[in-house]
Design a protein around this motif. Structure first.
Motif, PDB file in Angstrom:
ATOM      1  N   GLU A  67       2.001  -6.228  -0.248  1.00 17.81           N
ATOM      2  CA  GLU A  67       1.955  -4.821  -0.644  1.00 17.81           C
ATOM      3  C   GLU A  67       2.178  -4.528  -2.090  1.00 17.81           C
ATOM      4  O   GLU A  67       0.927  -3.326  -2.464  1.00 17.81           O
ATOM      5  CB  GLU A  67       3.699  -3.811  -0.634  1.00 17.81           C
ATOM      6  CG  GLU A  67       3.300  -2.837  -0.745  1.00 17.81           C
ATOM      7  CD  GLU A  67       4.510  -1.847  -0.376  1.00 17.81           C
ATOM      8  OE1 GLU A  67       4.467  -0.106  -0.682  1.00 17.81           O
ATOM      9  OE2 GLU A  67       5.528  -2.141   0.613  1.00 17.81           O
ATOM     10  N   ALA A  68       2.499  -5.604  -2.992  1.00 18.34           N
ATOM     11  CA  ALA A  68       2.462  -5.087  -4.700  1.00 18.34           C
ATOM     12  C   ALA A  68       1.242  -5.528  -4.781  1.00 18.34           C
ATOM     13  O   ALA A  68       0.264  -4.712  -5.688  1.00 18.34           O
ATOM     14  CB  ALA A  68       3.108  -6.369  -5.444  1.00 18.34           C
ATOM     15  N   ALA A  69      -0.291  -6.064  -4.500  1.00 23.38           N
ATOM     16  CA  ALA A  69      -1.068  -6.667  -4.551  1.00 23.38           C
ATOM     17  C   ALA A  69      -2.314  -5.213  -4.237  1.00 23.38           C
ATOM     18  O   ALA A  69      -2.850  -5.133  -4.570  1.00 23.38           O
ATOM     19  CB  ALA A  69      -1.438  -8.242  -4.438  1.00 23.38           C
ATOM     20  N   ALA A  70      -1.197  -5.080  -3.392  1.00 22.59           N
ATOM     21  CA  ALA A  70      -2.669  -3.657  -2.888  1.00 22.59           C
ATOM     22  C   ALA A  70      -2.239  -2.465  -3.646  1.00 22.59           C
ATOM     23  O   ALA A  70      -3.347  -2.080  -3.707  1.00 22.59           O
ATOM     24  CB  ALA A  70      -2.096  -2.889  -1.204  1.00 22.59           C
ATOM     25  N   LEU A  71      -0.876  -2.571  -4.065  1.00 25.92           N
ATOM     26  CA  LEU A  71      -0.847  -1.257  -4.953  1.00 25.92           C
ATOM     27  C   LEU A  71      -1.927  -1.575  -5.750  1.00 25.92           C
ATOM     28  O   LEU A  71      -2.652  -0.377  -6.891  1.00 25.92           O
ATOM     29  CB  LEU A  71       0.290  -0.789  -5.274  1.00 25.92           C
ATOM     30  CG  LEU A  71       1.279  -0.297  -4.103  1.00 25.92           C
ATOM     31  CD1 LEU A  71       2.922  -0.674  -4.704  1.00 25.92           C
ATOM     32  CD2 LEU A  71       1.018   1.140  -3.780  1.00 25.92           C
ATOM     33  N   GLN A  72      -1.921  -2.928  -6.810  1.00 27.16           N
ATOM     34  CA  GLN A  72      -2.087  -3.004  -7.761  1.00 27.16           C
ATOM     35  C   GLN A  72      -4.058  -2.981  -7.501  1.00 27.16           C
ATOM     36  O   GLN A  72      -4.890  -2.342  -7.976  1.00 27.16           O
ATOM     37  CB  GLN A  72      -2.358  -4.567  -8.597  1.00 27.16           C
ATOM     38  CG  GLN A  72      -0.517  -4.613  -8.675  1.00 27.16           C
ATOM     39  CD  GLN A  72      -0.680  -3.796 -10.270  1.00 27.16           C
ATOM     40  OE1 GLN A  72      -1.434  -3.663 -10.847  1.00 27.16           O
ATOM     41  NE2 GLN A  72       0.820  -3.552 -10.653  1.00 27.16           N
TER      42      GLN A  72
ATOM     43  N   ASP B 247     -10.098   2.329   0.535  1.00 25.41           N
ATOM     44  CA  ASP B 247      -8.708   2.641   1.721  1.00 25.41           C
ATOM     45  C   ASP B 247      -8.965   1.045   2.690  1.00 25.41           C
ATOM     46  O   ASP B 247      -7.927   1.585   3.569  1.00 25.41           O
ATOM     47  CB  ASP B 247      -9.677   3.062   3.141  1.00 25.41           C
ATOM     48  CG  ASP B 247     -10.815   4.099   2.540  1.00 25.41           C
ATOM     49  OD1 ASP B 247      -9.924   4.995   2.029  1.00 25.41           O
ATOM     50  OD2 ASP B 247     -11.513   4.412   3.052  1.00 25.41           O
ATOM     51  N   ILE B 248      -9.278  -0.183   2.264  1.00 25.56           N
ATOM     52  CA  ILE B 248      -8.721  -1.481   3.294  1.00 25.56           C
ATOM     53  C   ILE B 248      -7.484  -1.258   2.051  1.00 25.56           C
ATOM     54  O   ILE B 248      -5.713  -1.422   3.018  1.00 25.56           O
ATOM     55  CB  ILE B 248      -9.642  -1.954   2.565  1.00 25.56           C
ATOM     56  CG1 ILE B 248     -10.743  -1.879   3.856  1.00 25.56           C
ATOM     57  CG2 ILE B 248      -8.843  -3.833   2.988  1.00 25.56           C
ATOM     58  CD1 ILE B 248     -11.775  -3.125   3.380  1.00 25.56           C
ATOM     59  N   MET B 249      -6.887  -1.333   0.822  1.00 27.07           N
ATOM     60  CA  MET B 249      -5.497  -1.194   0.211  1.00 27.07           C
ATOM     61  C   MET B 249      -5.089  -0.391   1.093  1.00 27.07           C
ATOM     62  O   MET B 249      -2.933  -0.908   0.779  1.00 27.07           O
ATOM     63  CB  MET B 249      -6.081  -1.217  -1.161  1.00 27.07           C
ATOM     64  CG  MET B 249      -6.842  -2.023  -2.086  1.00 27.07           C
ATOM     65  SD  MET B 249      -6.281  -3.644  -0.984  1.00 27.07           S
ATOM     66  CE  MET B 249      -8.013  -4.526  -0.995  1.00 27.07           C
ATOM     67  N   ALA B 250      -5.006   1.356   1.769  1.00 26.15           N
ATOM     68  CA  ALA B 250      -4.274   2.674   1.347  1.00 26.15           C
ATOM     69  C   ALA B 250      -4.012   1.678   2.884  1.00 26.15           C
ATOM     70  O   ALA B 250      -3.332   2.046   3.337  1.00 26.15           O
ATOM     71  CB  ALA B 250      -4.574   2.728   1.565  1.00 26.15           C
ATOM     72  N   ILE B 251      -4.272   1.130   3.510  1.00 23.98           N
ATOM     73  CA  ILE B 251      -4.102   0.792   5.024  1.00 23.98           C
ATOM     74  C   ILE B 251      -3.401  -0.329   4.919  1.00 23.98           C
ATOM     75  O   ILE B 251      -2.270  -0.062   5.824  1.00 23.98           O
ATOM     76  CB  ILE B 251      -5.653   0.723   5.843  1.00 23.98           C
ATOM     77  CG1 ILE B 251      -6.396   1.935   6.032  1.00 23.98           C
ATOM     78  CG2 ILE B 251      -5.473   0.234   7.153  1.00 23.98           C
ATOM     79  CD1 ILE B 251      -7.805   1.209   6.500  1.00 23.98           C
ATOM     80  N   SER B 252      -3.871  -1.146   4.236  1.00 26.25           N
ATOM     81  CA  SER B 252      -2.716  -2.555   4.073  1.00 26.25           C
ATOM     82  C   SER B 252      -1.135  -2.123   3.540  1.00 26.25           C
ATOM     83  O   SER B 252      -0.369  -2.011   4.563  1.00 26.25           O
ATOM     84  CB  SER B 252      -3.346  -3.711   3.206  1.00 26.25           C
ATOM     85  OG  SER B 252      -4.360  -3.765   3.381  1.00 26.25           O
ATOM     86  N   ILE B 253      -1.029  -1.073   2.628  1.00 24.32           N
ATOM     87  CA  ILE B 253       0.060  -0.423   2.105  1.00 24.32           C
ATOM     88  C   ILE B 253       0.552   0.236   3.266  1.00 24.32           C
ATOM     89  O   ILE B 253       2.010   0.293   3.917  1.00 24.32           O
ATOM     90  CB  ILE B 253      -0.258   0.254   1.515  1.00 24.32           C
ATOM     91  CG1 ILE B 253      -0.718  -0.442  -0.489  1.00 24.32           C
ATOM     92  CG2 ILE B 253       1.021   1.065   0.587  1.00 24.32           C
ATOM     93  CD1 ILE B 253      -1.152   0.349  -1.378  1.00 24.32           C
ATOM     94  N   ALA B 254      -0.092   1.466   4.578  1.00 21.24           N
ATOM     95  CA  ALA B 254       0.478   1.617   5.387  1.00 21.24           C
ATOM     96  C   ALA B 254       1.161   0.774   6.388  1.00 21.24           C
ATOM     97  O   ALA B 254       2.258   0.826   7.354  1.00 21.24           O
ATOM     98  CB  ALA B 254      -0.409   2.798   5.842  1.00 21.24           C
ATOM     99  N   ARG B 255       0.479  -0.421   6.809  1.00 24.88           N
ATOM    100  CA  ARG B 255       0.897  -0.649   7.380  1.00 24.88           C
ATOM    101  C   ARG B 255       1.929  -1.682   7.536  1.00 24.88           C
ATOM    102  O   ARG B 255       2.852  -1.502   8.098  1.00 24.88           O
ATOM    103  CB  ARG B 255      -0.496  -2.477   8.139  1.00 24.88           C
ATOM    104  CG  ARG B 255      -1.254  -1.437   8.730  1.00 24.88           C
ATOM    105  CD  ARG B 255      -2.273  -2.874   9.171  1.00 24.88           C
ATOM    106  NE  ARG B 255      -1.383  -3.832  10.206  1.00 24.88           N
ATOM    107  CZ  ARG B 255      -2.238  -4.687  10.865  1.00 24.88           C
ATOM    108  NH1 ARG B 255      -3.366  -4.929  10.543  1.00 24.88           N
ATOM    109  NH2 ARG B 255      -1.309  -4.933  11.674  1.00 24.88           N
ATOM    110  N   LEU B 256       2.043  -2.115   5.909  1.00 28.42           N
ATOM    111  CA  LEU B 256       3.227  -3.176   5.336  1.00 28.42           C
ATOM    112  C   LEU B 256       4.843  -1.873   5.501  1.00 28.42           C
ATOM    113  O   LEU B 256       5.361  -2.039   5.907  1.00 28.42           O
ATOM    114  CB  LEU B 256       2.742  -3.239   3.864  1.00 28.42           C
ATOM    115  CG  LEU B 256       1.516  -4.431   4.376  1.00 28.42           C
ATOM    116  CD1 LEU B 256       1.527  -5.041   2.412  1.00 28.42           C
ATOM    117  CD2 LEU B 256       2.656  -5.851   4.826  1.00 28.42           C
TER     118      LEU B 256
END
Length: 128
Positions: A26-31, A99-108
């Motif tokens: 999540e931290a990487a996806a947020l960055q 979008d990929i990062m936002a989806i990753s955050i949502a999944r996590l």
């Protein structure tokens, strides 16, 4: 970015929307999401500059000057290979990345990511 890059990132975004691809940190996806937002802002600034480049002048008042001004104008806007079109394609690629990062955050976080409103809410919540 090349058209091949665009279609590759489109495929990645489609895989993410289908649940088959995500970043599991999540931290990487947020960055990365924040970096994507900054890149989009930068590209939109460049697009504004490109629009200003359509006003070409100062070559003199003879026919060849008009031809030269027209060539420079075409490089700035209005064709598939002009700088405004290239910037627009790059923006779309970065939006797919975001979008990929936002989806990753949502999944996590266990959030719904199946509609664009949910993805937009995640992107907006990161801000920057």
């Amino acid at each position: 970015m090349s058209e091949g890059d665009r279609s590759q990132w489109q495929r990645f975004a489609e895989q993410a929307r289908a649940g088959g691809l995500y970043l599991d940190d999540e931290a990487a996806a947020l960055q990365a999401l924040g970096a994507c937002n900054r890149r989009i802002d930068d590209l939109q600034g460049l697009a504004d500059l490109a629009k200003r480049c359509q006003n070409v002048s100062g070559f003199g008042d003879f026919d060849m000057a008009d031809v030269l001004a027209g060539k420079f104008r075409k490089q700035a806007i209005g064709t598939d290979s002009s700088i405004d079109a290239i910037i627009a394609k790059d923006v779309e690629v970065v939006k797919d990345m975001r979008d990929i990062m936002a989806i990753s955050i949502a999944r996590l976080r266990g959030q719904d990511y199946t509609n664009s409103a949910a993805i937009t809410a995640i992107i907006d919540s990161v801000g920057e």
